[in-house]
Design a protein around this motif. Sequence first.
Motif, PDB file in Angstrom:
ATOM      1  N   ASN A  43      40.612  84.789  28.674  1.00 30.24           N
ATOM      2  CA  ASN A  43      39.374  84.668  29.428  1.00 30.24           C
ATOM      3  C   ASN A  43      38.292  83.997  28.588  1.00 30.24           C
ATOM      4  O   ASN A  43      37.621  83.063  29.040  1.00 30.24           O
ATOM      5  N   GLN A  44      38.125  84.461  27.358  1.00 28.40           N
ATOM      6  CA  GLN A  44      37.111  83.894  26.476  1.00 28.40           C
ATOM      7  C   GLN A  44      37.425  82.444  26.128  1.00 28.40           C
ATOM      8  O   GLN A  44      36.543  81.598  26.086  1.00 28.40           O
ATOM      9  N   PHE A  45      38.690  82.140  25.910  1.00 28.81           N
ATOM     10  CA  PHE A  45      39.113  80.790  25.577  1.00 28.81           C
ATOM     11  C   PHE A  45      38.788  79.835  26.724  1.00 28.81           C
ATOM     12  O   PHE A  45      38.260  78.737  26.506  1.00 28.81           O
ATOM     13  N   ARG A  46      39.096  80.242  27.939  1.00 26.61           N
ATOM     14  CA  ARG A  46      38.812  79.381  29.093  1.00 26.61           C
ATOM     15  C   ARG A  46      37.310  79.238  29.337  1.00 26.61           C
ATOM     16  O   ARG A  46      36.831  78.170  29.715  1.00 26.61           O
ATOM     17  N   TYR A  47      36.562  80.296  29.092  1.00 28.77           N
ATOM     18  CA  TYR A  47      35.108  80.227  29.211  1.00 28.77           C
ATOM     19  C   TYR A  47      34.544  79.192  28.236  1.00 28.77           C
ATOM     20  O   TYR A  47      33.749  78.324  28.613  1.00 28.77           O
ATOM     21  N   LEU A  48      34.936  79.282  26.975  1.00 24.95           N
ATOM     22  CA  LEU A  48      34.444  78.338  25.970  1.00 24.95           C
ATOM     23  C   LEU A  48      34.890  76.917  26.275  1.00 24.95           C
ATOM     24  O   LEU A  48      34.177  75.959  25.964  1.00 24.95           O
ATOM     25  N   SER A  49      36.037  76.774  26.900  1.00 25.07           N
ATOM     26  CA  SER A  49      36.473  75.443  27.330  1.00 25.07           C
ATOM     27  C   SER A  49      35.523  74.887  28.379  1.00 25.07           C
ATOM     28  O   SER A  49      35.241  73.688  28.398  1.00 25.07           O
ATOM     29  N   GLY A  50      35.018  75.740  29.235  1.00 25.48           N
ATOM     30  CA  GLY A  50      34.020  75.310  30.216  1.00 25.48           C
ATOM     31  C   GLY A  50      32.733  74.860  29.546  1.00 25.48           C
ATOM     32  O   GLY A  50      32.095  73.901  29.987  1.00 25.48           O
ATOM     33  N   VAL A  51      32.352  75.523  28.463  1.00 27.51           N
ATOM     34  CA  VAL A  51      31.159  75.118  27.714  1.00 27.51           C
ATOM     35  C   VAL A  51      31.362  73.722  27.123  1.00 27.51           C
ATOM     36  O   VAL A  51      30.432  72.923  27.075  1.00 27.51           O
ATOM     37  N   TYR A  52      32.590  73.413  26.713  1.00 27.29           N
ATOM     38  CA  TYR A  52      32.891  72.065  26.204  1.00 27.29           C
ATOM     39  C   TYR A  52      32.600  71.001  27.261  1.00 27.29           C
ATOM     40  O   TYR A  52      32.183  69.895  26.932  1.00 27.29           O
ATOM     41  N   VAL A  53      32.848  71.325  28.522  1.00 26.86           N
ATOM     42  CA  VAL A  53      32.545  70.366  29.598  1.00 26.86           C
ATOM     43  C   VAL A  53      31.046  70.065  29.596  1.00 26.86           C
ATOM     44  O   VAL A  53      30.636  68.906  29.706  1.00 26.86           O
ATOM     45  N   LEU A  54      30.229  71.095  29.450  1.00 28.91           N
ATOM     46  CA  LEU A  54      28.785  70.898  29.429  1.00 28.91           C
ATOM     47  C   LEU A  54      28.359  70.033  28.244  1.00 28.91           C
ATOM     48  O   LEU A  54      27.515  69.142  28.393  1.00 28.91           O
ATOM     49  N   VAL A  55      28.942  70.256  27.073  1.00 22.61           N
ATOM     50  CA  VAL A  55      28.613  69.431  25.910  1.00 22.61           C
ATOM     51  C   VAL A  55      28.908  67.960  26.214  1.00 22.61           C
ATOM     52  O   VAL A  55      28.100  67.072  25.915  1.00 22.61           O
TER      53      VAL A  55
END
Length: 130
Positions: A43-55
């Motif tokens: 869950n945390q890994f996929r969440y942080l992957s979503g943050v990468y999209v924002l970057v």
Amino acid sequence: MKLGLQIVLGVLSLIPLAFAGMGLWFGAAYFLPAGDIPAGLDNQFRYLSGVYVLVTLLLWWAIPQVERHGRLLAFICAALVIGGLGRLISMLTVGPGDPGQLAGMVIELGSPLLLLWQRAVAKRGAANTG
């Protein structure tokens, strides 16, 4: 000078985009056998992957007028440096990851150099319009 910075930022923006896609699609299973992944870690890994999209999107937004977006790039670089420090702590306490993660850490900790380049581009742009 401006075009060079835009190209470098564009190329570097593909790194978080690629990891975002892999992370959202494969989750933590990309790094661990599927049966051994705690749900919270995935869950945390996929969440942080979503943050990468924002970057990636923030970088893309800044690139066309990079000389005007020093503050935004400073915030992005701050996030990258903090993440790079996290990788360094991990390497020192848990051990080294794969070579790609070491390369990521070097890019993240070196990202403030891009701010120096951006400031030079902004200064040159101001001199040309003033």
